[in-house]
Design a protein around this motif. Structure first.
Motif, short mmCIF file in Angstrom:
data_model
loop_
_atom_site.label_atom_id
_atom_site.label_comp_id
_atom_site.label_asym_id
_atom_site.label_seq_id
_atom_site.Cartn_x
_atom_site.Cartn_y
_atom_site.Cartn_z
N LEU A 120 -11.29 48.06 -5.41
CA LEU A 120 -10.85 47.02 -6.34
C LEU A 120 -9.39 46.63 -6.12
CD1 LEU A 120 -12.65 47.88 -9.69
CD2 LEU A 120 -13.12 46.01 -8.09
N LEU A 121 -8.60 47.54 -5.57
CA LEU A 121 -7.22 47.19 -5.21
C LEU A 121 -7.22 46.10 -4.13
CD1 LEU A 121 -4.28 47.85 -5.86
CD2 LEU A 121 -4.36 49.59 -4.08
N LEU A 122 -8.13 46.24 -3.15
CA LEU A 122 -8.27 45.19 -2.12
C LEU A 122 -8.71 43.87 -2.76
CD1 LEU A 122 -10.01 47.10 0.78
CD2 LEU A 122 -7.81 45.96 0.88
N VAL A 123 -9.71 43.94 -3.62
CA VAL A 123 -10.19 42.73 -4.30
C VAL A 123 -9.06 42.11 -5.11
CG1 VAL A 123 -11.80 41.84 -6.04
CG2 VAL A 123 -12.60 43.50 -4.33
N ASP A 124 -8.33 42.94 -5.83
CA ASP A 124 -7.22 42.46 -6.65
C ASP A 124 -6.14 41.78 -5.81
OD1 ASP A 124 -5.96 42.44 -9.38
OD2 ASP A 124 -4.43 43.61 -8.32
N SER A 125 -5.91 42.28 -4.62
CA SER A 125 -4.83 41.72 -3.79
C SER A 125 -5.25 40.45 -3.03
CB SER A 125 -4.32 42.77 -2.80
OG SER A 125 -5.30 43.08 -1.85
N ILE A 126 -6.55 40.24 -2.84
CA ILE A 126 -7.01 39.08 -2.07
C ILE A 126 -7.52 37.96 -2.97
CG2 ILE A 126 -8.68 38.26 -0.36
CD1 ILE A 126 -8.63 41.13 0.83
N ALA A 127 -8.32 38.30 -3.97
CA ALA A 127 -8.93 37.29 -4.85
C ALA A 127 -7.88 36.69 -5.78
CB ALA A 127 -10.05 37.92 -5.66
N ASN A 128 -8.13 35.48 -6.23
CA ASN A 128 -7.26 34.88 -7.25
C ASN A 128 -7.47 35.55 -8.59
OD1 ASN A 128 -7.92 32.39 -5.23
ND2 ASN A 128 -5.81 32.41 -5.96
N SER A 129 -8.69 36.02 -8.83
CA SER A 129 -8.98 36.76 -10.06
C SER A 129 -10.23 37.59 -9.86
CB SER A 129 -9.16 35.81 -11.25
OG SER A 129 -10.29 34.98 -11.06
N TRP A 130 -10.37 38.61 -10.72
CA TRP A 130 -11.59 39.40 -10.74
C TRP A 130 -11.73 40.00 -12.13
CZ3 TRP A 130 -12.08 44.59 -11.85
CH2 TRP A 130 -10.90 45.34 -11.87
N HIS A 131 -12.95 40.35 -12.50
CA HIS A 131 -13.20 40.96 -13.80
C HIS A 131 -14.57 41.63 -13.79
CE1 HIS A 131 -14.80 36.86 -14.03
NE2 HIS A 131 -15.72 37.35 -14.86
N ALA A 132 -14.80 42.46 -14.79
CA ALA A 132 -16.10 43.12 -14.98
C ALA A 132 -16.64 42.69 -16.34
CB ALA A 132 -15.95 44.63 -14.91
N VAL A 133 -17.90 42.33 -16.36
CA VAL A 133 -18.56 41.86 -17.58
C VAL A 133 -19.97 42.42 -17.62
CG1 VAL A 133 -17.23 39.70 -17.73
CG2 VAL A 133 -19.37 39.75 -16.43
N PRO A 134 -20.61 42.38 -18.79
CA PRO A 134 -22.03 42.75 -18.84
C PRO A 134 -22.84 41.81 -17.94
CG PRO A 134 -21.11 42.70 -21.05
CD PRO A 134 -20.08 42.09 -20.13
N SER A 135 -23.73 42.36 -17.15
CA SER A 135 -24.56 41.57 -16.26
C SER A 135 -25.72 40.95 -17.01
CB SER A 135 -25.11 42.47 -15.14
OG SER A 135 -26.11 41.79 -14.40
N ARG A 136 -26.09 39.74 -16.65
CA ARG A 136 -27.27 39.11 -17.26
C ARG A 136 -28.55 39.82 -16.85
NH1 ARG A 136 -25.31 36.00 -13.50
NH2 ARG A 136 -26.56 35.23 -11.78
N PHE A 137 -28.47 40.71 -15.86
CA PHE A 137 -29.63 41.50 -15.44
C PHE A 137 -29.65 42.87 -16.12
CE2 PHE A 137 -28.45 38.85 -11.72
CZ PHE A 137 -29.56 38.02 -11.71
N GLY A 138 -28.65 43.13 -16.96
CA GLY A 138 -28.46 44.46 -17.54
C GLY A 138 -27.45 45.20 -16.70
N GLY A 139 -26.67 46.05 -17.31
CA GLY A 139 -25.65 46.79 -16.57
C GLY A 139 -24.35 46.01 -16.48
N THR A 140 -23.73 46.05 -15.29
CA THR A 140 -22.40 45.50 -15.08
C THR A 140 -22.40 44.47 -13.96
OG1 THR A 140 -21.37 47.56 -15.77
CG2 THR A 140 -20.03 46.13 -14.39
N ALA A 141 -21.59 43.45 -14.12
CA ALA A 141 -21.29 42.51 -13.04
C ALA A 141 -19.80 42.58 -12.77
CB ALA A 141 -21.69 41.09 -13.41
N VAL A 142 -19.42 42.83 -11.53
CA VAL A 142 -18.03 42.74 -11.12
C VAL A 142 -17.95 41.43 -10.33
CG1 VAL A 142 -16.15 43.77 -9.81
CG2 VAL A 142 -17.75 45.23 -11.06
N VAL A 143 -17.00 40.59 -10.73
CA VAL A 143 -16.91 39.22 -10.24
C VAL A 143 -15.54 38.98 -9.64
CG1 VAL A 143 -17.05 36.79 -10.94
CG2 VAL A 143 -18.42 38.52 -12.16
N PHE A 144 -15.50 38.33 -8.47
CA PHE A 144 -14.21 37.86 -7.96
C PHE A 144 -14.30 36.36 -7.70
CE2 PHE A 144 -16.04 39.23 -3.82
CZ PHE A 144 -15.83 38.09 -3.05
N VAL A 145 -13.15 35.70 -7.79
CA VAL A 145 -13.06 34.26 -7.61
C VAL A 145 -11.96 33.96 -6.61
CG1 VAL A 145 -12.56 32.05 -8.75
CG2 VAL A 145 -13.85 33.83 -9.97
N LEU A 146 -12.25 33.06 -5.70
CA LEU A 146 -11.25 32.51 -4.78
C LEU A 146 -11.11 31.03 -5.10
CD1 LEU A 146 -12.35 34.22 -1.46
CD2 LEU A 146 -10.23 34.60 -2.71
#
Length: 147
Positions: free
Chosen positions: A113-139
């Motif tokens: 996640l440190l790599l994701v944090d340093s490259i992506a403009n943003s990232w976050h974790a939210v409840p997944s619409r499939f159940g569980g967790t979704a980790v999302v990054f945006v460029l």
């Protein structure tokens, strides 16, 4: 079937593609290969190498930190979101357990996640619409180029 790849090149849908993977280490390089293959026609305005790296970190984290008493799969989806590219990694687990770590020099794991944090403009974790967790990054300004 060991795995599945979905492509949705439909103009009406912002989803550009998706894949479902077994939670095994072999799925990480498979995810990178498939992403590269299926995103290529969209002519991204960002580094496909950076996207593939971050996607592989989401899959790796899902495999290592996801889990369920029932059989489960890792799902990865990528979307055109305005002018941005959004990539989501879905797995069992709780979003509250997703956090940015600062691994020590001798730590073998803990930099994904440190790599994701340093490259992506943003990232976050939210409840997944499939159940569980979704980790999302945006460029930002990375979405498919118009021809």
């Amino acid at each position: 079937m060991a795995y599945m790849v979905d492509r949705y090149p439909c103009e009406e849908s912002p989803r550009l593609g998706a894949m479902t993977l077994h939670p095994v280490p072999e799925s990480v390089p498979r995810a990178r290969r498939w992403f590269r293959r299926f995103i290529a026609p969209y002519n991204l305005a960002c580094s496909v190498d950076d996207c593939a790296l971050m996607l592989s970190e989401l899959v790796t984290n899902a495999i290592h930190h996801g889990g369920s008493d029932e059989p489960w799969l890792v799902r990865v989806e990528w979307f055109k979101d305005g002018t941005s590219l959004r990539v989501e990694g879905h797995s069992p687990g709780t979003p509250a357990h997703v956090s940015l770590r600062h691994a020590g020099a001798d730590d073998v794991h803990g930099r994904g996640l440190l790599l994701v944090d340093s490259i992506a403009n943003s990232w976050h974790a939210v409840p997944s619409r499939f159940g569980g967790t979704a980790v999302v990054f945006v460029l930002d300004d990375a979405g498919p180029q118009e021809e």
